[in-house]
Write an enzyme that holds these catalytic residues in place. Structure first.
Site: not given
Ligand SMILES: NC(=O)c1ccc[n+]([C@@H]2O[C@H](COP(=O)([O-])OP(=O)(O)OC[C@H]3O[C@@H](n4cnc5c(N)ncnc54)[C@H](O)[C@@H]3O)[C@@H](O)[C@H]2O)c1
Length: 269
Positions: A57, A84, A111, A176, A180, A209, A211
């Protein structure tokens, strides 16, 4: 009180505990972006299954706190490194170093992702490259890094976190969406080659979702109305709901599932 206001709301905390998958006990699992959001739910869920979890992360604060929280429950402290994922050599070195400590990975969950908003006419080639590097490129190179170990183990499960956003023609993040959508292409494009070695690869596509980031940025009154209008099921999706699907796909219970997209969106349309 309106019908909408009376609807129950689920969160990560009130979601029921997940099922136990005996095949996950002792498995080694690598998660990208595992420090918070859905990634943290994945790390916690795999740890509860008795798996050894490693994650990368970019944020130290919540990653350290997550590892501490898990260790406090008596489960093995996850391996984690600040990385990163845009930096492909650093990502692949993290996979190698974690495997050297824990052993080859049975499971990879791609993820990491970021749904930052952008307008068509503002996107520069540099912005495009950066968004694709997070939302698509990192997944490919993580797969490249774990597959030799999975071949040594004789099997593996890769889960790529996609999105329903592009299916639903959601505006505001076309780069995005493009990245995706290509996750599904990567899943299907690798499934036959990897399948010969019993390595399964699937996409899990979450809906909206809740978060911390989504709640803070988007869940205003209009967002709540949109959610209630579009989901078939009334409860808000929690990160743990996505984790449950990923646990299944990672386990031997899903031994016949590969090359597919599994949607967890409460029936959004
Ligand atoms: N939350 C939603 O509604 C939703 C919907 C569809 C898809 N998704 C997908 O689910 C996955 C997780 O999403 P989320 O909502 O938990 O996101 P989030 O932003 O809550 O968490 C993402 C995590 O990735 C880390 N991160 C971000 N950029 C980074 C980088 N360059 N290098 C390393 N770590 C990095 C962040 O610090 C964080 O801990 C993603 O692929 C997102 O596209 C989420």
């Amino acid at each position: 009180m309106s019908d909408a206001a009376a609807r129950p709301k689920a969160s990560a905390t009130d979601a029921p505990a997940e099922s136990t998958y005996p095949s996950l006990h002792g498995r080694r699992v690598f998660v990208t972006g595992g420090g918070s959001g859905i990634g943290a739910a994945l790390v916690e869920a795999f740890a509860r299954q008795g798996a050894r979890v490693a994650f990368v992360d970019i944020e130290a604060g919540h990653s350290d706190a997550l590892c501490e929280r898990i260790a406090q429950t008596g489960l093995p402290r996850p391996w984690w490194r600040r990385c990163d994922v845009i930096d492909v050599p650093a990502l692949q070195a993290a996979v190698r170093d974690a495997a050297a400590e824990l052993g080859d990975f049975h499971v990879l969950v791609n993820n990491v992702g970021s749904d930052d908003r952008h307008a068509l006419d503002e996107v520069t080639p540099e912005y495009w490259d950066r968004r694709v590097a997070i939302n698509q490129r990192a997944a490919f190179f993580a797969v490249q890094a774990v597959v030799p170990g999975m071949r040594r183990l004789g099997a593996g499960s890769i889960v790529n976190i996609g999105s329903t956003g592009w299916h639903n023609k959601t505006p505001g993040y076309p780069v995005y969406s493009a990245a995706k959508a290509s996750v599904n292409g990567m899943t299907r494009g690798l499934a036959r080659e990897l399948g010969a070695d019993r390595i399964r690869i699937n996409t899990v596509a979450p809906g909206w979702v809740m978060t911390q980031r989504q709640i803070e940025l988007w869940l205003d009154e209009a967002g709540e109305r949109e959610l209630q209008r579009n989901q078939c099921l009334p409860d808000r999706l929690a990160p743990a709901d996505v984790a449950r699907m990923v646990l299944f796909l990672a386990s031997d219970d899903a031994r016949a599932c590969t090359a597919q997209e599994f949607v967890v969106d409460a029936g959004w349309s």
